[in-house]
Design an enzyme around this catalytic site. Structure first.
Site, PDB file in Angstrom:
ATOM      1  N   ASN A 121       0.796  -1.222   0.000  1.00 48.66           N
ATOM      2  CA  ASN A 121       0.000   0.000   0.000  1.00 48.66           C
ATOM      3  C   ASN A 121       0.834   1.280   0.000  1.00 48.66           C
ATOM      4  O   ASN A 121       0.282   2.379  -0.093  1.00 48.66           O
ATOM      5  CB  ASN A 121      -0.930   0.017   1.215  1.00 48.66           C
ATOM      6  CG  ASN A 121      -0.174  -0.168   2.518  1.00 48.66           C
ATOM      7  OD1 ASN A 121       0.429  -1.221   2.740  1.00 48.66           O
ATOM      8  ND2 ASN A 121      -0.202   0.814   3.383  1.00 48.66           N
TER       9      ASN A 121
ATOM     10  N   CYS B 132      -2.712   5.359   7.343  1.00 50.00           N
ATOM     11  CA  CYS B 132      -3.017   4.904   8.701  1.00 50.00           C
ATOM     12  C   CYS B 132      -1.923   5.268   9.695  1.00 50.00           C
ATOM     13  O   CYS B 132      -2.098   5.114  10.890  1.00 50.00           O
ATOM     14  CB  CYS B 132      -3.240   3.393   8.713  1.00 50.00           C
ATOM     15  SG  CYS B 132      -4.611   2.863   7.677  1.00 50.00           S
TER      16      CYS B 132
END
Length: 392
Positions: free
Chosen positions: A157, A331
């Site tokens: 990611n 995140c």
């Protein structure tokens, strides 16, 4: 760019734009609210819509509809896979207590894996090379007859690097270990068939493939042990993941999955062309950036770039109203520590601070890319002048 103009969106690693077709389907669903477990006509129609979406998503990954369990997203699916299988092992007396994860996994894998240490499990972190690809030679020495589960993501990611899943699965099968794949970044972007890969479990998320946020799922092979639930209450989805299904979100997810299935090749080629164009334009502007993934295969449309002499966080902040970019995983945004992914690749903190990520997606145009390159180049120049850091 005027205040009413939308910024150019190149942050597809974080989330994809919602497909118009999925949005329209959800509007219709919200006009006819119903619980899929209700015993009336609207409940029956909702249940049929959920079943249709499940079948479409299963077709996208080459699974059977009965092997798909809906969750709130890939984070929950990852937790269900790791914690649920660990609890299955403890309840059934399985003596395997080693769990192996790669060093570049999402925190939604790393944190539940390390949490399992409290239950007596041994957690081993497998290294990656300088490109961010897992070292299968080392992995083969870490997976043995004591290994319960191996978890390796299909695509990273932060870098877009594709992991050699066939080799990873082969290592697991030789040692009788179960295999889980975090497919959140890969499903709907590259061909990924669970039966062909021989996966036991795979997590996925709707908003990574142009669907709505708030829904995802876990593929559980019919031939693999069923994870024990991590939520209690209700008997939905065979009690593996109890709770009322969010019907409109699932419908939108199903539409997005169908579009991804039909456009897989076209979207991939479109993304590759735009990424090449953007990189060429940046070089024309003499930005002086390079791809940190070297020759590793990456998701089509993805770029993970290092611009020496630039603080990537400053670059992203300067462009925030005109071009949407990001640095590392969304995140972990705001943390002072460098990305664990870049650190695992052997990158220094100084180099890691110069890395930003881009994803060119379905709805980007060549005009978007040309303008974005100009804006990025101008911002790079201003950041360098402001910080006084030399162009290496």
């Amino acid at each position: 760019m005027t205040p009413t103009t939308q910024p150019i969106y190149l942050d597809g690693f974080a989330t994809m734009p919602l497909a118009p077709e999925a949005r329209e389907a959800m509007f219709v669903a919200w006009a006819n609210p119903a619980n899929a477990g209700s015993p009336h006509i609207l409940g029956e129609l909702a249940a049929a819509s959920v079943a249709a979406a499940r079948a479409t998503i299963a077709e996208l990954i080459g699974a059977s509809a009965s092997e798909i369990v809906f969750t709130s997203g890939a984070t929950e699916a990852n937790n269900l896979a790791l914690i649920g299988i660990a609890r299955w092992a403890l309840e059934t007396g399985n003596t395997r207590q080693r769990i192996v994860v790669s060093a570049v996994e999402h925190k939604a894998i790393l944190e539940p894996a390390h949490w399992l240490k409290a239950l007596g499990f041994e957690v081993i972190v497998a290294p990656v090379d300088h490109r961010g690809a897992i070292d299968c030679t080392v992995l083969s020495t870490l997976v043995d007859e004591h290994t319960l589960l191996v978890s390796v993501m299909a695509a990273n990611n932060e870098t877009g690097v594709l992991q050699p899943m066939s080799d990873v699965v082969a290592i697991c099968r030789r040692n009788g270990a179960l295999i889980h794949c975090d497919g959140a970044q890969a499903i709907g972007k590259i061909p990924l068939e669970v039966v062909e890969l021989d996966l036991d479990y795979m997590s996925f998320s709707s908003h990574k493939m142009y669907g709505p946020a708030g829904v995802g799922g876990l593929y559980i092979s019919a031939a693999a042990p069923t994870p024990r639930p991590i939520h209690l209450g209700g008997g939905q989805q065979s009690s593996v993941r109890p709770g009322t299904e969010p019907v409109p979100l699932i419908i939108g997810f199903g539409v997005a999955a169908g579009l991804a299935r039909d456009r897989l090749a076209a979207d991939g080629e479109h993304g590759r062309q735009l990424a090449r164009r953007l990189l060429a334009r940046l070089h024309e502007h003499q930005v002086g950036c390079s791809q940190i993934t070297d020759d590793a295969p990456v998701l089509p449309g993805s770029l993970s770039l290092m611009a020496p002499g630039i603080e990537a966080d400053d670059l992203v902040a300067m462009l925030r109203t005109t071009v949407c970019l990001s640095t590392g995983s969304a995140c972990t945004a705001g943390q002072v520590l460098p990305s664990h992914v870049l650190s695992a690749m052997g990158m220094s903190q100084v180099d890691a601070s110069s890395v930003f990520r881009i994803y060119c997606g379905r709805y980007n145009t060549e005009a978007d890319i040309d303008l974005a390159a100009t804006l990025i180049a101008d911002a790079c120049l201003r950041v360098r002048h402001r910080t006084g850091r030399p162009h290496q």
